[in-house]
Every structure is written in C-alpha cells, then in structure tokens.
Design a protein around this motif. Structure first.
Motif, mmCIF file in Angstrom:
data_model
loop_
_atom_site.group_PDB
_atom_site.id
_atom_site.type_symbol
_atom_site.label_atom_id
_atom_site.label_comp_id
_atom_site.label_asym_id
_atom_site.label_seq_id
_atom_site.Cartn_x
_atom_site.Cartn_y
_atom_site.Cartn_z
ATOM 1 N N ARG A 143 3.502 10.994 4.784
ATOM 2 C CA ARG A 143 2.021 10.579 4.783
ATOM 3 C C ARG A 143 1.867 8.996 4.411
ATOM 4 N N PHE A 144 2.664 8.250 3.944
ATOM 5 C CA PHE A 144 2.604 6.909 3.640
ATOM 6 C C PHE A 144 3.882 6.171 4.262
ATOM 7 N N SER A 145 3.716 5.774 5.452
ATOM 8 C CA SER A 145 4.619 5.191 6.124
ATOM 9 C C SER A 145 5.033 3.904 5.571
ATOM 10 N N ALA B 72 15.244 9.321 2.282
ATOM 11 C CA ALA B 72 13.685 9.528 2.332
ATOM 12 C C ALA B 72 13.230 8.183 3.155
ATOM 13 N N THR B 73 13.832 6.945 2.829
ATOM 14 C CA THR B 73 13.474 5.761 3.560
ATOM 15 C C THR B 73 13.773 5.639 4.922
ATOM 16 N N PHE B 74 15.000 5.961 5.398
ATOM 17 C CA PHE B 74 15.396 5.779 6.575
ATOM 18 C C PHE B 74 15.570 6.923 7.589
ATOM 19 N N LEU B 75 15.258 8.252 6.923
ATOM 20 C CA LEU B 75 15.615 9.327 7.967
ATOM 21 C C LEU B 75 14.210 10.089 8.062
ATOM 22 N N VAL B 76 13.487 9.982 6.863
ATOM 23 C CA VAL B 76 12.424 11.155 7.118
ATOM 24 C C VAL B 76 11.378 10.518 8.141
ATOM 25 N N THR B 77 10.715 11.293 9.098
ATOM 26 C CA THR B 77 9.886 10.764 9.889
ATOM 27 C C THR B 77 8.572 11.884 9.907
ATOM 28 N N ASP C 186 0.874 -1.311 -0.274
ATOM 29 C CA ASP C 186 0.002 -0.046 -0.012
ATOM 30 C C ASP C 186 0.977 1.329 0.121
ATOM 31 N N PRO C 187 1.900 1.313 0.862
ATOM 32 C CA PRO C 187 2.695 2.618 0.726
ATOM 33 C C PRO C 187 3.261 2.813 -0.527
ATOM 34 N N ASP C 188 3.814 1.882 -1.034
ATOM 35 C CA ASP C 188 4.758 2.066 -2.483
ATOM 36 C C ASP C 188 3.475 2.298 -3.405
ATOM 37 N N LEU C 189 2.337 1.568 -3.541
ATOM 38 C CA LEU C 189 1.332 1.886 -4.556
ATOM 39 C C LEU C 189 0.861 3.361 -4.489
ATOM 40 N N ARG C 190 0.617 3.731 -3.389
ATOM 41 C CA ARG C 190 0.028 5.116 -2.973
ATOM 42 C C ARG C 190 1.084 6.519 -3.218
ATOM 43 N N ALA C 191 2.267 6.197 -2.950
ATOM 44 C CA ALA C 191 3.380 7.101 -3.251
ATOM 45 C C ALA C 191 3.675 7.248 -4.528
ATOM 46 N N LEU C 192 3.741 5.913 -5.284
ATOM 47 C CA LEU C 192 4.024 6.184 -6.712
ATOM 48 C C LEU C 192 3.071 6.668 -7.432
ATOM 49 N N LEU C 193 1.846 6.712 -7.142
ATOM 50 C CA LEU C 193 0.587 7.385 -7.977
ATOM 51 C C LEU C 193 1.220 8.762 -8.153
ATOM 52 N N SER C 194 2.009 9.238 -7.450
ATOM 53 C CA SER C 194 2.482 10.696 -7.908
ATOM 54 C C SER C 194 3.399 10.779 -9.058
ATOM 55 N N VAL C 195 3.823 9.572 -9.544
ATOM 56 C CA VAL C 195 4.536 9.639 -10.825
ATOM 57 C C VAL C 195 4.026 8.733 -11.976
ATOM 58 N N TYR C 196 3.314 7.736 -11.651
ATOM 59 C CA TYR C 196 2.645 6.787 -12.657
ATOM 60 C C TYR C 196 1.683 5.964 -11.858
ATOM 61 N N CYS C 197 0.915 5.457 -12.638
ATOM 62 C CA CYS C 197 -0.373 4.407 -12.091
ATOM 63 C C CYS C 197 0.061 2.990 -11.948
ATOM 64 N N GLY C 198 0.263 2.233 -10.926
ATOM 65 C CA GLY C 198 0.898 0.992 -10.841
ATOM 66 C C GLY C 198 -0.147 -0.085 -10.697
#
Length: 306
Positions: free
Chosen positions: A262-264, A301-306, A139-151
């Motif tokens: 937004r998408f942990s 982005a993966t390990f430091l953004v909170t 879910d996090p990957d699919l919703r984040a990637l909607l910002s650049v393409y539809c998966g």
C-alpha cells in the motif's frame, strides 16, 4: 505578505497560565504573517483567560467558554470557525520556531503533500532537560508506522483546511484523538511529511507518564491501531503484538507485506521497527538471533515485496 494564503492557527487553552503567553507570542512572531490565531479558552480555573485577554493583536480570535468542554470539542469548534486555506495546530504550552509556518506553507503550496509536521525539541518539565525527538520523515514511513505508533507531533502539524474540516476529531476517543485523526487521513490516501528542522519545542509533564494515563492511552491506542488496519482493508489478525516465533512469522510478515504494497518506499528501518512489535523484549542470550531475524524480515519486506 500579499497573495499568500491565510493560515488559521488553532490553540485550545485550559489552565495554561504559566506557558500560554509564550505559546501565543511564538505564533505572533512568525515570519509568515498572514495568519489568524484562534484561541479557545476552555473554562479555566486559573488566570489563563486574563493572560489571553492581555493580547490585543487583531489577528487573534478569542473564544471564551464558561464551561470546560474538553480539548476535542474545543479543537472541532475552532476547525469549524477557521477561515484559512491551511490549519496549523498549536498547544498552549508549546513553543513554535519563528520560521515554522513559513517553511511548512512553502512545502504545502508545492502541491506534493497534504499535511506537514516537523522534528521537535522535547522539554521535560520535571527535569528541565531538553532533547531531540526521534522522527521519521517520509510519507511511506509515517503512514506505515501508524500501524504501531504515532510519529506525528500534534503541535507541529499544519495541513489543508479542507481535510481537517472533513475528518475533525472523534469525540469518543479522548486520549488518542490526534492519533485517530492522522489514521483517518492516512487511510484516505492523504500524504504526510515531517520536516527535519526542529520547528516546535514540545513540553512533557510527569502527569503524561502516570500509570493511570498510560493505561488509558494503551487501551485507546490498541483501538486506533486496529481501526487503522480495518480502514486499510488489512485483517485485524495482523495486529502487532508479541507472538511466538512461528506465529509472528505469519502475522508479522503478513502485516509488512500488506503495508509495503500500500505504501511504496517504506524504509528498511521502518519495516524493522514494525516487525519488532511482534517480538518479545529482553531475550537475553537470544538477542543477537532476534535482531538477525528482524533484519532479515525487514530486508525481505523492503526489497522483495511488490
């Protein structure tokens, strides 16, 4: 199959005489039997209607239009008529694996997800070659990637009927209508999952890659991506596009920061894919450096953004 929820499968059909019989039969052959198959015959000029009328299965609901209404209006009317707890999308030229609905409904009934897709086989009608789709599943990957393409593959999607009835398809967006539908659902907080099993064979045609089609798709895709950022409350200045180094560090890192908050749980690979949209392609001797840049930004982005 007693005590199983009804699934409404909706299938728009226009000039689909070559493939629709196989598409219909793949739904009727599902191991999950508590279904209704709603077919909207959209004023075809070939023998699509005759093929549909050749099926006598009582689970089929036939909507026959003498005028071509367009796929968006057809889908919206079928969504309105759907009586199931879940709605499954199906195009008239694709093929569903017999276990598709059973596997998707089992997942949805667990209550963890609202909309479920799957990986696909992609059949190139021009060459006859079939290959595996490249997918993201969480879910996090699919919703984040909607910002650049539809998966998400339209014909592989099944979800709660109440969500489809709430959003429907936007009739003003005619080449990215499915993309915009998922964007609205994702921004509203509904959860997605792609099953790793390849539960759909998706047909691809030469017309889908024509210059005219691709130009229209590009324009509508940009509109949808900007709308997604707006719905998420993210500045449209972070819209992903090719930028010089200093500017992409500002906008690229800005977008990744907002999405990961937004998408942990967005994966390293997904973060790298998003940031890549800010980089120029074909960098020649600089390619190793742009790859290193992309990796470092994705790690941040993966390990430091909170």
């Amino acid at each position: 199959m007693k005590n199983t929820p009804l699934v409404s499968v909706i299938m728009p059909a226009y000039n689909s005489e070559l493939y629709i019989a196989e598409a219909i039969q793949s739904i009727l052959n599902q191991t999950y039997e508590n279904i209704e198959l709603i077919i909207f015959e959209d004023g075809s000029s070939d023998k699509t209607r005759q093929v549909i009328e050749g099926f006598a299965d009582l689970r089929i609901i036939k909507i026959l239009s003498d005028q071509n209404c367009g796929v968006v209006r057809a889908r919206n009317e079928m969504i309105e008529r759907a009586g199931g707890k879940y709605i499954a999308l199906m195009d008239a030229d694709d093929i569903a694996d017999p276990t598709r609905l059973e596997k998707q409904i089992n997942l949805l009934e667990s209550g963890q997800y609202d909309v479920c897709g799957s990986a696909q086989w992609v059949l190139d009608e021009g060459t006859g070659l079939i290959k595996k789709s490249k997918d993201k599943f969480s879910d996090p990957d699919l919703r984040a990637l909607l910002s650049v393409y539809c998966g998400l593959c339209n014909s592989a999607m099944t979800g709660k009927a109440e969500i489809f009835k709430r959003f429907k398809y936007d009739t003003s967006i005619l080449t990215s209508e499915d993309y915009y539908l998922w964007v609205q659902m994702a921004a509203a907080g509904f959860c997605f999952l792609n099953l790793p099993e390849r539960l759909i064979t998706y047909r691809r045609y030469p017309a889908q890659t024509s210059a005219i089609h691709l130009e229209k798709l590009k324009i509508n895709t940009i509109e949808v991506q900007k709308k997604y950022l707006e719905l998420l409350g993210i500045s449209q200045s972070y819209y992903p596009r090719h930028l010089p180094f200093k500017q992409r560090l500002v906008d690229g890192l800005g977008l990744l920061r907002e999405l990961n908050r937004r998408f942990s749980g967005v994966s390293l690979k997904a973060n790298a894919e998003i940031y890549a949209r800010f980089q120029y392609r074909k960098n020649g001797i600089y390619t190793p450096f742009t790859r290193l840049e992309r990796l470092l930004v994705a790690l941040w982005a993966t390990f430091l953004v909170t």
